[in-house]
Design an enzyme around this catalytic site. Structure first.
Site, PDB file in Angstrom:
ATOM      1  CG  ASN A  35      -2.072   0.972   1.079  1.00 45.53           C
ATOM      2  OD1 ASN A  35      -2.631   1.122  -0.007  1.00 45.53           O
ATOM      3  ND2 ASN A  35      -2.416   1.664   2.159  1.00 45.53           N
ATOM      4  CG  LEU A  59       6.035  -7.502   8.934  1.00 42.16           C
ATOM      5  CD1 LEU A  59       5.059  -6.790   9.857  1.00 42.16           C
ATOM      6  CD2 LEU A  59       7.354  -7.769   9.661  1.00 42.16           C
ATOM      7  CG  PHE A  80       4.375   2.795  11.276  1.00 44.24           C
ATOM      8  CD1 PHE A  80       3.494   3.679  11.878  1.00 44.24           C
ATOM      9  CD2 PHE A  80       5.732   3.064  11.360  1.00 44.24           C
ATOM     10  CE1 PHE A  80       3.952   4.805  12.540  1.00 44.24           C
ATOM     11  CE2 PHE A  80       6.203   4.185  12.023  1.00 44.24           C
ATOM     12  CZ  PHE A  80       5.312   5.048  12.622  1.00 44.24           C
ATOM     13  CB  SER A 124      -6.529   2.245  15.578  1.00 49.09           C
ATOM     14  OG  SER A 124      -7.653   2.955  15.122  1.00 49.09           O
ATOM     15  CB  THR A 126     -10.656   1.580  15.251  1.00 46.24           C
ATOM     16  OG1 THR A 126     -11.845   1.048  14.708  1.00 46.24           O
ATOM     17  CG2 THR A 126      -9.591   0.519  15.274  1.00 46.24           C
ATOM     18  CE1 TYR A 148      -6.403  -1.328  10.872  1.00 47.18           C
ATOM     19  CE2 TYR A 148      -8.203   0.058  11.651  1.00 47.18           C
ATOM     20  CZ  TYR A 148      -6.850  -0.152  11.452  1.00 47.18           C
ATOM     21  OH  TYR A 148      -5.954   0.808  11.842  1.00 47.18           O
ATOM     22  CE  LYS A 152      -3.862  -1.346  13.539  1.00 48.38           C
ATOM     23  NZ  LYS A 152      -2.435  -1.460  13.217  1.00 48.38           N
ATOM     24  CG  ASN A 198      -9.702   7.233   6.188  1.00 53.72           C
ATOM     25  OD1 ASN A 198      -8.751   6.565   5.811  1.00 53.72           O
ATOM     26  ND2 ASN A 198     -10.541   6.819   7.119  1.00 53.72           N
ATOM     27  NE  ARG A 230     -15.142   9.380  13.479  1.00 59.91           N
ATOM     28  CZ  ARG A 230     -16.464   9.341  13.630  1.00 59.91           C
ATOM     29  NH1 ARG A 230     -17.096  10.269  14.356  1.00 59.91           N
ATOM     30  NH2 ARG A 230     -17.177   8.384  13.083  1.00 59.91           N
ATOM     31  NE  ARG A 291     -17.815   5.514   7.042  1.00 57.19           N
ATOM     32  CZ  ARG A 291     -16.588   6.038   6.968  1.00 57.19           C
ATOM     33  NH1 ARG A 291     -15.957   6.061   5.805  1.00 57.19           N
ATOM     34  NH2 ARG A 291     -16.009   6.573   8.026  1.00 57.19           N
ATOM     35  N   PRO A 292     -22.772   2.764   7.811  1.00 60.53           N
ATOM     36  CG  PRO A 292     -23.613   0.840   6.798  1.00 60.53           C
ATOM     37  CD  PRO A 292     -22.996   2.172   6.491  1.00 60.53           C
TER      38      PRO A 292
HETATM   39  P1  NAD Z   1      -0.234   2.780   5.179  1.00 59.09           P
HETATM   40  O1  NAD Z   1      -1.013   1.742   4.462  1.00 59.09           O
HETATM   41  O2  NAD Z   1       0.113   4.035   4.442  1.00 59.09           O
HETATM   42  O3  NAD Z   1       1.123   2.133   5.743  1.00 59.09           O
HETATM   43  C1  NAD Z   1       1.220   0.788   6.126  1.00 59.09           C
HETATM   44  C2  NAD Z   1       2.445   0.201   5.439  1.00 59.09           C
HETATM   45  O4  NAD Z   1       2.582  -1.177   5.816  1.00 59.09           O
HETATM   46  C3  NAD Z   1       2.358   0.244   3.918  1.00 59.09           C
HETATM   47  O5  NAD Z   1       3.527   0.849   3.399  1.00 59.09           O
HETATM   48  C4  NAD Z   1       2.249  -1.226   3.508  1.00 59.09           C
HETATM   49  O6  NAD Z   1       2.867  -1.469   2.255  1.00 59.09           O
HETATM   50  C5  NAD Z   1       2.956  -1.921   4.664  1.00 59.09           C
HETATM   51  N1  NAD Z   1       2.553  -3.318   4.906  1.00 59.09           N
HETATM   52  C6  NAD Z   1       1.304  -3.820   5.074  1.00 59.09           C
HETATM   53  N2  NAD Z   1       1.351  -5.144   5.291  1.00 59.09           N
HETATM   54  C7  NAD Z   1       2.668  -5.509   5.274  1.00 59.09           C
HETATM   55  C8  NAD Z   1       3.365  -6.730   5.432  1.00 59.09           C
HETATM   56  N3  NAD Z   1       2.722  -7.884   5.625  1.00 59.09           N
HETATM   57  N4  NAD Z   1       4.714  -6.727   5.355  1.00 59.09           N
HETATM   58  C9  NAD Z   1       5.386  -5.581   5.135  1.00 59.09           C
HETATM   59  N5  NAD Z   1       4.781  -4.387   4.967  1.00 59.09           N
HETATM   60  C10 NAD Z   1       3.443  -4.351   5.038  1.00 59.09           C
HETATM   61  O7  NAD Z   1      -1.016   3.124   6.533  1.00 59.09           O
HETATM   62  P2  NAD Z   1      -0.787   4.292   7.578  1.00 59.09           P
HETATM   63  O8  NAD Z   1      -1.954   5.197   7.516  1.00 59.09           O
HETATM   64  O9  NAD Z   1       0.568   4.835   7.470  1.00 59.09           O
HETATM   65  O10 NAD Z   1      -0.942   3.451   8.930  1.00 59.09           O
HETATM   66  C11 NAD Z   1       0.161   2.927   9.621  1.00 59.09           C
HETATM   67  C12 NAD Z   1      -0.324   2.107  10.794  1.00 59.09           C
HETATM   68  O11 NAD Z   1      -1.131   2.921  11.632  1.00 59.09           O
HETATM   69  C13 NAD Z   1      -1.195   0.919  10.410  1.00 59.09           C
HETATM   70  O12 NAD Z   1      -0.886  -0.166  11.256  1.00 59.09           O
HETATM   71  C14 NAD Z   1      -2.602   1.431  10.648  1.00 59.09           C
HETATM   72  O13 NAD Z   1      -3.480   0.367  10.939  1.00 59.09           O
HETATM   73  C15 NAD Z   1      -2.396   2.324  11.850  1.00 59.09           C
HETATM   74  N6  NAD Z   1      -3.413   3.375  11.959  1.00 59.09           N
HETATM   75  C16 NAD Z   1      -3.686   4.182  10.904  1.00 59.09           C
HETATM   76  C17 NAD Z   1      -4.689   5.154  11.008  1.00 59.09           C
HETATM   77  C18 NAD Z   1      -5.048   6.026   9.842  1.00 59.09           C
HETATM   78  O14 NAD Z   1      -6.159   6.561   9.815  1.00 59.09           O
HETATM   79  N7  NAD Z   1      -4.156   6.255   8.880  1.00 59.09           N
HETATM   80  C19 NAD Z   1      -5.396   5.296  12.215  1.00 59.09           C
HETATM   81  C20 NAD Z   1      -5.071   4.479  13.288  1.00 59.09           C
HETATM   82  C21 NAD Z   1      -4.071   3.507  13.149  1.00 59.09           C
HETATM   83  N1  UFG Z   2     -17.100  10.868   6.281  1.00 60.15           N
HETATM   84  C1  UFG Z   2     -17.966  11.440   5.362  1.00 60.15           C
HETATM   85  N2  UFG Z   2     -17.723  11.243   4.024  1.00 60.15           N
HETATM   86  C2  UFG Z   2     -16.654  10.518   3.575  1.00 60.15           C
HETATM   87  C3  UFG Z   2     -15.773   9.928   4.542  1.00 60.15           C
HETATM   88  C4  UFG Z   2     -16.037  10.129   5.876  1.00 60.15           C
HETATM   89  O1  UFG Z   2     -18.928  12.102   5.730  1.00 60.15           O
HETATM   90  O2  UFG Z   2     -16.489  10.369   2.348  1.00 60.15           O
HETATM   91  C5  UFG Z   2     -17.322  11.122   7.719  1.00 60.15           C
HETATM   92  C6  UFG Z   2     -17.526   9.872   8.567  1.00 60.15           C
HETATM   93  O3  UFG Z   2     -18.890   9.519   8.597  1.00 60.15           O
HETATM   94  C7  UFG Z   2     -16.981  10.331   9.930  1.00 60.15           C
HETATM   95  C8  UFG Z   2     -15.863  11.317   9.544  1.00 60.15           C
HETATM   96  O4  UFG Z   2     -16.154  11.719   8.209  1.00 60.15           O
HETATM   97  O5  UFG Z   2     -17.975  11.043  10.621  1.00 60.15           O
HETATM   98  C9  UFG Z   2     -14.480  10.693   9.587  1.00 60.15           C
HETATM   99  O6  UFG Z   2     -14.475   9.496   8.805  1.00 60.15           O
HETATM  100  P1  UFG Z   2     -13.107   8.752   8.433  1.00 60.15           P
HETATM  101  O7  UFG Z   2     -13.465   7.600   7.571  1.00 60.15           O
HETATM  102  O8  UFG Z   2     -12.127   9.734   7.903  1.00 60.15           O
HETATM  103  O9  UFG Z   2     -12.555   8.287   9.857  1.00 60.15           O
HETATM  104  P2  UFG Z   2     -13.165   7.303  10.941  1.00 60.15           P
HETATM  105  O10 UFG Z   2     -13.201   8.052  12.232  1.00 60.15           O
HETATM  106  O11 UFG Z   2     -14.419   6.684  10.475  1.00 60.15           O
HETATM  107  O12 UFG Z   2     -12.082   6.146  11.004  1.00 60.15           O
HETATM  108  C10 UFG Z   2     -10.696   6.419  10.922  1.00 60.15           C
HETATM  109  C11 UFG Z   2      -9.997   5.219  10.301  1.00 60.15           C
HETATM  110  C12 UFG Z   2     -10.062   4.037  11.226  1.00 60.15           C
HETATM  111  C13 UFG Z   2      -9.475   4.446  12.539  1.00 60.15           C
HETATM  112  C14 UFG Z   2     -10.232   5.608  13.108  1.00 60.15           C
HETATM  113  C15 UFG Z   2      -9.625   6.045  14.414  1.00 60.15           C
HETATM  114  O13 UFG Z   2     -10.599   4.869   9.077  1.00 60.15           O
HETATM  115  O14 UFG Z   2      -9.287   2.997  10.711  1.00 60.15           O
HETATM  116  O15 UFG Z   2     -10.187   6.690  12.172  1.00 60.15           O
HETATM  117  O16 UFG Z   2      -8.261   6.179  14.280  1.00 60.15           O
HETATM  118  F1  UFG Z   2      -9.552   3.412  13.381  1.00 60.15           F
END
Ligand code: NAD
Ligand code: UFG
Length: 339
Positions: A35, A59, A80, A124, A126, A148, A152, A198, A230, A291-292
């Site tokens: 990703n 991994l 990460f 997270s 979440t 997901y 975590k 998001n 949020r 959104r559910p």
């Molecule tokens: P991201 O997808 O940009 O980064 C994750 C990276 O992990 C990617 O580069 C992907 O290629 C790599 N990866 C996935 N599976 C792998 C594997 N099996 N082996 C090696 N590499 C692998 O996501 P991000 O937004 O940078 O998130 C980083 C971490 O933070 C994640 O664990 C995510 O769940 C957590 N997190 C993200 C958010 C968010 O909203 N972005 C919120 C809370 C927690």
């Molecule tokens: N939303 C919209 N339209 C969109 C996308 C989102 O109205 O196209 C709204 C959602 O309903 C919510 C807010 O915008 O009220 C934020 O939504 P996000 O999808 O950006 O974020 P969430 O809080 O739903 O979830 C995110 C990540 C989860 C993570 C969580 C807490 O997707 O993986 O934040 O870190 F766990």
């Protein structure tokens, strides 16, 4: 310090890697690029003026992970790597449990075998589930509502058990709220594959003309304007939180958990308006159904991180939108060059 960063080519990992390099740490990034794009790390090196070592590795390949830890002489790991799309996790639960949980177990076995016992883990908000009192403290019960989120929660349990069984471990569980924004240079940022799930990346793609309008998921929540609230946190503040946690672990054993958020909530309409202000024109949107699985309101009580780590987020929504927009505007198709 020599640090292994799993998932370091991704969104949060690349920004944290930049901060690590700027602080003088030596970094090895492990990523399978499922990703992400290697261009992020080229730019991290450009920004920092320093080089890092990259290993394209999955991994799930336990032997290769163990070999890397055997030869690496690492003092700490920031983990990460993982899959993170909630909807996809509902459709493909086995892939999510396999990748996130088995991948983490392989990493932990490798660390244990080769004497690396300091870990910062990406958890997270979440894990708290959908209906809880706000602000959320670290003591709130865990109740993830999708596969997901459950990966975590399960990994938090595994790490808690590990820390109890072997008191030599130092482990930080960082519960991120909603990471947004980009490095102020506009050179690195979030580059989602396909249609963004998001809010911020979706709004940014509307602003840059890749999509027509934002669909606002519900305006009948019990919030001031009816839309979901949020705790958006700038990715550079989040990155700083990782360095603070790493510093804390340097002379402490045990398992610690911290919320990383600002403590302030913003509604969907407030975000759309703030982004429009950054762009200089209004962002078109349409109200649609809920959104559910979404909760009405989620924001952190970040006071434990302040007390323990002397860390607090200090960039506001205006700056988050300005920086996110700079990245999107200068990289309309993200890191890919093929349009
Ligand atoms: P991201 O997808 O940009 O980064 C994750 C990276 O992990 C990617 O580069 C992907 O290629 C790599 N990866 C996935 N599976 C792998 C594997 N099996 N082996 C090696 N590499 C692998 O996501 P991000 O937004 O940078 O998130 C980083 C971490 O933070 C994640 O664990 C995510 O769940 C957590 N997190 C993200 C958010 C968010 O909203 N972005 C919120 C809370 C927690
Ligand atoms: N939303 C919209 N339209 C969109 C996308 C989102 O109205 O196209 C709204 C959602 O309903 C919510 C807010 O915008 O009220 C934020 O939504 P996000 O999808 O950006 O974020 P969430 O809080 O739903 O979830 C995110 C990540 C989860 C993570 C969580 C807490 O997707 O993986 O934040 O870190 F766990």
């Amino acid at each position: 310090m020599k640090v292994l960063v799993t998932g370091g080519a991704g969104y949060i990992g690349s920004h944290t890697t930049l901060c690590l390099l700027e602080e003088g740490h030596n970094v090895v990034v492990l990523d399978n690029l499922v990703n992400s794009n290697l261009e992020s790390l080229r730019r991290v090196q450009q920004l920092s003026g320093r080089s890092l070592e990259f290993r394209e590795l999955d991994l799930l390949n336990a032997e290769a992970v163990s070999n890397l830890l055997a030869e690496g002489n690492f003092e700490a790991v920031i983990h990460f790597a993982g899959l993170k799309a909630v909807g996809e996790s509902v459709e493909q639960p086995l892939r999510y449990y396999q990748n996130n949980i088995v991948g983490t177990l392989n990493l932990l076995h490798g660390m244990e075998a080769h004497g690396v016992r300091r870990l910062v883990f990406s958890s997270s908000a979440t894990v708290y589930g959908a209906s809880q009192d706000v602000p959320l403290t670290e003591k709130a019960p865990l109740d993830a509502t999708n596969p997901y989120g459950r990966t975590k929660e399960h990994i938090e349990d595994i790490l808690t058990d590990l820390g109890a069984a072997d008191t030599d471990w130092s482990i930080a569980l960082l519960r991120y709220f909603n990471p947004v924004g980009a490095h102020e240079s506009g050179l690195i940022g979030e580059d989602p594959v396909g249609v963004p799930n998001n809010l911020l990346p979706f709004v940014a793609q509307v602003a840059v003309g890749r999509r027509n309008k934002v669909m606002v998921f519900g305006d009948d929540y019990p919030t001031a304007d009816g839309t979901g609230v949020r705790d958006y946190i700038h990715v550079m503040d989040l990155a700083a939180g990782h360095l603070a946690a790493l510093g804390y672990l340097a002379n402490r054993k045990g398992v610690f958990r911290w919320n990383l958020g600002t403590g302030r909530g913003s509604s969907v309409l407030e975000v759309i308006e703030a982004f429009g202000a950054a762009v200089g024109r209004p962002i078109p949107y349409e109200i649609t159904g809920r959104r559910p699985g979404d909760s009405a309101v989620s924001y952190a009580d970040p006071s434990a991180a302040l007390a323990d780590l002397s860390w607090a987020a200090h960039r506001d929504l205006r700056q988050m939108c300005q920086d996110h927009w700079r990245w999107q505007q200068t990289n309309p198709v993200g890191y890919s060059s093929d349009g």
